[in-house]
Design a protein around this motif. Structure first.
Motif, mmCIF file in Angstrom:
data_model
loop_
_atom_site.group_PDB
_atom_site.id
_atom_site.type_symbol
_atom_site.label_atom_id
_atom_site.label_comp_id
_atom_site.label_asym_id
_atom_site.label_seq_id
_atom_site.Cartn_x
_atom_site.Cartn_y
_atom_site.Cartn_z
ATOM 1 N N ARG A 45 0.728 -1.252 -0.027
ATOM 2 C CA ARG A 45 -0.048 -0.016 -0.079
ATOM 3 C C ARG A 45 0.950 1.322 0.007
ATOM 4 N NH1 ARG A 45 -3.347 -3.089 3.474
ATOM 5 N NH2 ARG A 45 -2.236 -1.915 5.578
ATOM 6 N N ARG A 46 1.959 1.390 0.763
ATOM 7 C CA ARG A 46 2.795 2.454 0.748
ATOM 8 C C ARG A 46 3.493 2.558 -0.861
ATOM 9 N NH1 ARG A 46 5.336 4.123 5.612
ATOM 10 N NH2 ARG A 46 6.719 5.337 4.479
ATOM 11 N N ILE A 47 4.301 1.432 -1.255
ATOM 12 C CA ILE A 47 4.735 1.466 -2.671
ATOM 13 C C ILE A 47 3.748 1.888 -3.682
ATOM 14 C CG2 ILE A 47 6.114 0.152 -4.150
ATOM 15 C CD1 ILE A 47 7.331 -1.197 -1.809
ATOM 16 N N GLY A 48 2.475 1.290 -3.640
ATOM 17 C CA GLY A 48 1.696 1.475 -4.787
ATOM 18 C C GLY A 48 1.423 0.441 -5.581
ATOM 19 N N ILE A 49 2.172 -0.830 -5.425
ATOM 20 C CA ILE A 49 2.311 -1.842 -6.165
ATOM 21 C C ILE A 49 1.493 -2.903 -5.453
ATOM 22 C CG2 ILE A 49 3.523 -3.289 -7.448
ATOM 23 C CD1 ILE A 49 5.599 -1.138 -7.825
ATOM 24 N N ALA A 167 18.844 2.663 0.875
ATOM 25 C CA ALA A 167 17.947 2.921 2.116
ATOM 26 C C ALA A 167 18.492 3.993 3.035
ATOM 27 C CB ALA A 167 18.256 1.285 2.750
ATOM 28 N N LEU A 168 19.871 4.039 3.268
ATOM 29 C CA LEU A 168 20.247 4.916 3.871
ATOM 30 C C LEU A 168 19.888 6.560 3.498
ATOM 31 C CD1 LEU A 168 23.483 3.667 5.275
ATOM 32 C CD2 LEU A 168 21.625 3.590 6.732
ATOM 33 N N ALA A 169 20.164 6.605 2.373
ATOM 34 C CA ALA A 169 19.941 7.875 1.521
ATOM 35 C C ALA A 169 18.379 8.310 1.729
ATOM 36 C CB ALA A 169 20.315 7.887 0.058
ATOM 37 N N ALA A 170 17.487 7.391 1.313
ATOM 38 C CA ALA A 170 16.130 7.506 1.435
ATOM 39 C C ALA A 170 15.582 7.899 2.907
ATOM 40 C CB ALA A 170 15.372 6.168 0.891
ATOM 41 N N ILE A 171 16.245 7.023 4.023
ATOM 42 C CA ILE A 171 15.942 7.369 5.223
ATOM 43 C C ILE A 171 16.314 8.798 5.852
ATOM 44 C CG2 ILE A 171 16.384 6.783 7.643
ATOM 45 C CD1 ILE A 171 16.433 3.810 6.592
ATOM 46 N N TRP A 172 17.604 9.182 5.247
ATOM 47 C CA TRP A 172 18.094 10.544 5.758
ATOM 48 C C TRP A 172 17.122 11.517 5.156
ATOM 49 C CZ3 TRP A 172 21.227 13.455 1.773
ATOM 50 C CH2 TRP A 172 21.398 14.602 2.398
ATOM 51 N N LEU A 173 16.555 11.428 3.889
ATOM 52 C CA LEU A 173 15.867 12.298 3.120
ATOM 53 C C LEU A 173 14.383 12.435 3.934
ATOM 54 C CD1 LEU A 173 16.521 11.989 -0.547
ATOM 55 C CD2 LEU A 173 17.263 13.958 0.814
ATOM 56 N N ILE A 178 9.686 6.747 1.395
ATOM 57 C CA ILE A 178 11.017 6.304 1.378
ATOM 58 C C ILE A 178 11.522 5.257 0.833
ATOM 59 C CG2 ILE A 178 12.441 5.073 3.344
ATOM 60 C CD1 ILE A 178 11.522 7.038 5.506
ATOM 61 N N ALA A 179 10.318 4.223 0.729
ATOM 62 C CA ALA A 179 10.470 2.868 0.090
ATOM 63 C C ALA A 179 10.649 3.121 -1.571
ATOM 64 C CB ALA A 179 9.432 1.952 0.248
ATOM 65 N N ALA A 180 9.875 3.928 -2.128
ATOM 66 C CA ALA A 180 9.818 4.171 -3.589
ATOM 67 C C ALA A 180 11.119 5.053 -3.839
ATOM 68 C CB ALA A 180 8.789 5.265 -4.055
ATOM 69 N N VAL A 181 11.711 6.012 -3.214
ATOM 70 C CA VAL A 181 13.004 6.729 -3.215
ATOM 71 C C VAL A 181 14.251 5.815 -3.230
ATOM 72 C CG1 VAL A 181 14.518 8.470 -2.429
ATOM 73 C CG2 VAL A 181 12.108 8.861 -2.549
ATOM 74 N N ALA A 182 14.016 5.072 -2.312
ATOM 75 C CA ALA A 182 15.227 3.888 -2.219
ATOM 76 C C ALA A 182 15.199 3.049 -3.427
ATOM 77 C CB ALA A 182 15.082 2.981 -0.773
ATOM 78 N N LEU A 230 10.942 -4.067 2.513
ATOM 79 C CA LEU A 230 11.300 -3.920 3.865
ATOM 80 C C LEU A 230 11.017 -2.816 4.559
ATOM 81 C CD1 LEU A 230 13.931 -6.622 4.012
ATOM 82 C CD2 LEU A 230 11.515 -6.907 4.336
ATOM 83 N N LEU A 231 11.633 -1.626 3.794
ATOM 84 C CA LEU A 231 11.493 -0.319 4.063
ATOM 85 C C LEU A 231 10.032 0.355 4.262
ATOM 86 C CD1 LEU A 231 14.529 1.512 2.464
ATOM 87 C CD2 LEU A 231 14.072 1.122 4.657
#
Length: 234
Positions: A45-49, A167-173, A178-182, A230-231
């Motif tokens: 649901r978060r990712i949209g897929i 994952a770290l870059a997405a969490i930092w932003l 977050i998941a889609a960005v990662a 997982l994120l």
């Protein structure tokens, strides 16, 4: 075996040793089982897929990893060929039949075309803009720094670096995407940082086939997708 069959066998091969390929496949199956039983229901649901489409994407990536589409040929000397080469603890498969003096540049279906299509969908669906761009630049820089040219294989990157960096870059932003960005950052960052930016080195690698998203980078791109799921479940 005629010339067409020989060229087909040279171009199409698993990007990893069978044991490592099966580990990735089993990891994908575990993620799908957890999603199917709603253990990670929040993730899709978060990712949209949807779960069904996730299954299709994972299956397409695994099957498509065997298929390389040639896009160019470079002149270069090929002096020796090994069928299995181990780098960073991971065994990679390279074709045993070669055409002397040529390096074929190819695009791997499962490690390049499939994840690129998914990443483009996520950019549009989740309206990712500057966050995705910034995270991609970070992952690109990290992957380019650790990517290693290996004779007979191509450009090789440690399997866990792309998904962890993404994952770290997405969490930092931060933010709710977050998941889609990662996923986007891990996919584009790996393909650009490992393969595209290292194209000037290809002539010196003596590799019969250098596959974008194939041997050397497929595992990193595939694991990025699993880490994104997982994120999204956190």
């Amino acid at each position: 075996m005629n010339d067409r069959q020989r060229r087909g066998r040279q171009m199409n091969y698993l990007p990893l040793g069978m044991e490592f390929f099966l580990v990735l496949a089993m990891a994908g199956v575990v993620i799908l089982v957890l999603l199917a039983f709603d253990v990670l229901s929040y993730a899709y649901r978060r990712i949209g897929i949807s779960v069904n489409w996730m299954a299709v994407i994972l299956l397409a990536a695994l099957i498509g990893s065997y298929i390389n589409i040639p896009v160019a040929r470079l002149r270069g000397e090929i002096r020796r060929i090994s069928a299995r080469i181990t780098v960073f603890g991971v065994t990679y498969r390279v074709p045993a039949v070669v055409e002397e003096g040529r390096t074929t540049i190819a695009v791997n279906v499962g490690g390049s075309l499939v994840p690129t299509a998914v990443a483009i969908y996520l950019i549009s669906h989740d309206r990712l803009h500057w966050d995705a761009l910034l995270a991609t630049l970070v992952v690109t820089a990290v992957v380019f720094a650790v990517a290693r040219p290996v004779a007979d294989v191509g450009i090789v990157t440690p399997s866990l670096v792309p998904p962890l960096a993404a994952a770290l870059a997405a969490i930092w932003l931060g933010g709710h995407t977050i998941a889609a960005v990662a996923y986007v950052a891990g996919t584009f960052g790996t393909l650009v940082g490992a393969d595209l930016l290292n194209m000037p080195r290809v002539r010196r690698l003596q590799a019969p086939v250098v596959s974008i998203g194939g041997a050397g980078t497929f595992d990193g791109v595939f694991l990025t997708g699993l880490v994104a799921v997982l994120l999204a479940s956190l």
